[in-house]
Design an enzyme around this catalytic site. Structure first.
Site, PDB file in Angstrom:
ATOM      1  N   SER A 185      53.747  43.422 -17.128  1.00 51.27           N
ATOM      2  CA  SER A 185      53.599  43.245 -18.577  1.00 51.27           C
ATOM      3  C   SER A 185      52.919  41.939 -18.973  1.00 51.27           C
ATOM      4  O   SER A 185      52.443  41.827 -20.097  1.00 51.27           O
ATOM      5  CB  SER A 185      54.969  43.317 -19.243  1.00 51.27           C
ATOM      6  OG  SER A 185      55.845  42.370 -18.667  1.00 51.27           O
ATOM      7  N   ASP A 228      59.046  37.458 -27.280  1.00 46.86           N
ATOM      8  CA  ASP A 228      60.030  38.528 -27.460  1.00 46.86           C
ATOM      9  C   ASP A 228      61.234  38.428 -26.528  1.00 46.86           C
ATOM     10  O   ASP A 228      61.986  39.391 -26.396  1.00 46.86           O
ATOM     11  CB  ASP A 228      59.357  39.904 -27.289  1.00 46.86           C
ATOM     12  CG  ASP A 228      58.792  40.090 -25.880  1.00 46.86           C
ATOM     13  OD1 ASP A 228      58.931  39.179 -25.057  1.00 46.86           O
ATOM     14  OD2 ASP A 228      58.214  41.162 -25.612  1.00 46.86           O
ATOM     15  N   HIS A 271      58.311  37.764 -22.820  1.00 47.72           N
ATOM     16  CA  HIS A 271      56.886  37.434 -22.820  1.00 47.72           C
ATOM     17  C   HIS A 271      56.569  36.268 -23.736  1.00 47.72           C
ATOM     18  O   HIS A 271      57.380  35.909 -24.588  1.00 47.72           O
ATOM     19  CB  HIS A 271      56.091  38.673 -23.225  1.00 47.72           C
ATOM     20  CG  HIS A 271      56.508  39.881 -22.442  1.00 47.72           C
ATOM     21  ND1 HIS A 271      57.330  40.859 -22.963  1.00 47.72           N
ATOM     22  CD2 HIS A 271      56.271  40.229 -21.157  1.00 47.72           C
ATOM     23  CE1 HIS A 271      57.565  41.775 -22.035  1.00 47.72           C
ATOM     24  NE2 HIS A 271      56.945  41.419 -20.923  1.00 47.72           N
TER      25      HIS A 271
END
Ligand code: NAG
Ligand code: NAG
Ligand code: NAG
Ligand code: NAG
Ligand code: NAG
Length: 366
Positions: A34, A338, A341
């Site tokens: 991610s 978040d 990240h």
């Protein structure tokens, strides 16, 4: 006189060429999770996952103004690198749109390094895993390659002007193994397996003609609000006094990075014709956490921008993208987006430190 003028012109043109960032590479290929994914997860998960929070606003609010499948408010490190190289932002491979002649992104959010099947076979996780581990990403690369170049000679010429980026890898492997019930100490035993898998992947692309490779290490995972929350400790001595990060998780990341640096050293001597750079993800993020104000961030660097509740503005029951969960007013002042990240502004700082140094060895533009 005539000769020296010729030399001068020659020198100026060499100099210009070396400084033209957009000339150095003509394509960029990325593998990872991610921290690197520009949209593959959303495409891969859509048929099976009912609610994909990263595909909802405020994800994307800062740069794209809509969600793109990137786990941030805006651009990722690879986006800043693509832009600096004068390349288009790297399209997610699974979108199967366009030619990918300028590169492709194979990274998938949630991807592990170790084969998905290994996790299932050894009962290492209770999570539902998609087929997105590094070996699947390499399979997609193999599938794409015949569309990029045909003969050996053509491929050699094409890939000689490609930049390959690997990473970040490891965080998902270690997290899934932990959540499967092992201790952090037991997780340490899996680090060599992760490093070995990264090694095989690097050798795979070298066999296909890659000559410029950047491999990123782990960030200080002990400073990641998700880990700080899920593994909160009542003991003060479990936390770094200066940063408030969890010492044991940072130790795991440092151990991973030490083995990775050692591996890259071996690969450089085995393949002297290949430029292999180590991209340090740990120290630039640690800088932001240690001295946020020096880099233009707010003085609460462990506090999540998009989230709600808890000591770090992060609670697993109310994560970014869920209804009613709001982003902070000024994401550019936050390091953490978040809970896992980082924000676009943190990515911009990290990308600059990899392009020009000091946190890539050698720097990408060197
Ligand atoms: C840099 O390279 C790009 C693409 O090849 C070209 O369009 C541009 O004119 C070059 N710039 C300089 C300063 O040489
Ligand atoms: C392909 O699709 C992705 C995501 O759906 C998008 O970000 C990208 O711009 C598209 N690329 C092209 C060349 O249309
Ligand atoms: C896998 O792990 C789960 C829970 O951790 C356990 O209930 C189950 O029996 C295990 N299965 C095997 C085949 O070991
Ligand atoms: C993953 O791939 C394996 C074979 O490699 C296949 O059996 C399995 O169904 C796939 N799983 C998903 C979720 O696509
Ligand atoms: C997260 O939110 C839930 C529901 O509001 C609450 O029960 C829980 O204590 C919170 N957890 C933390 C770590 O704040």
């Amino acid at each position: 006189m005539g000769i020296s003028l010729l030399f001068l012109i020659f020198f100026i043109s060499i100099h210009c060429h070396a400084n033209n960032d957009s000339n150095k590479y003509t394509s960029l290929f990325c593998f990872g999770n991610s921290y690197t994914d520009t949209g593959n997860y959303v495409i891969l998960a859509t048929p099976t996952v009912s609610e994909i929070w990263i595909n909802k606003l405020p994800y994307g609010m800062t740069f794209f103004h809509h969600p793109t499948g990137r786990c941030s408010d805006g651009r990722l490190v690879v986006d800043f690198i693509a832009q600096k190289l004068g390349l288009p932002l790297v399209s997610p491979y699974l979108a199967h749109n366009g030619s990918f002649l300028h590169g492709a992104n194979f990274a998938v959010a949630g991807a592990t390094t170790i084969d998905t099947a290994y996790f299932l076979k050894n009962n290492l996780t209770t999570q539902q895993l998609l087929n997105s581990s590094l070996n699947f990403q390499l399979g997609w690369f193999d599938e794409l390659k015949p569309l990029l170049c045909k003969s050996r000679k053509e491929c050699k010429a094409y890939f000689s002007r490609s930049l390959f980026m690997f990473g970040e890898f490891g965080t998902n492997d270690y997290n899934f193994i932990l959540q499967g019930g092992m201790s952090l100490h037991q997780v340490l035993a899996y680090v060599p397996e992760v490093i070995k898998t990264i090694s095989l992947a690097i050798e795979h692309v070298i066999r296909h003609g890659a000559v410029s490779i950047v491999v990123s290490g782990q960030l200080p995972t002990g400073c990641v609000p998700l880990f700080l929350t899920l593994y909160a400790s009542p003991h003060k001595h479990d936390y770094d006094e200066e940063t408030g990060c969890l010492k044991s998780f940072n130790y795991l990341a440092l151990h991973h990075n030490t083995l990775l640096v050692e591996l890259l050293k071996q690969l450089r001597s085995k393949y002297p014709q290949v430029k292999i750079a180590y991209a340090d993800f740990y120290n630039p993020v640690l800088n932001l956490v240690q001295s946020p104000e020096r880099y233009g961030f707010s003085k609460t660097p462990l506090r999540v921008c998009c989230g709600e509740g808890g000591s770090y503005n992060w609670n697993i029951t109310k994560i970014c993208g869920m209804p009613g969960v709001k982003a902070c007013k000024k994401p550019s002042a936050s390091v953490h987006w978040d809970g896992v990240h980082l924000t676009e502004s943190a990515h911009r700082y990290i990308a600059a430190s990899w392009l020009n140094g000091p946190y890539a060895d050698p720097p990408i533009l060197a």
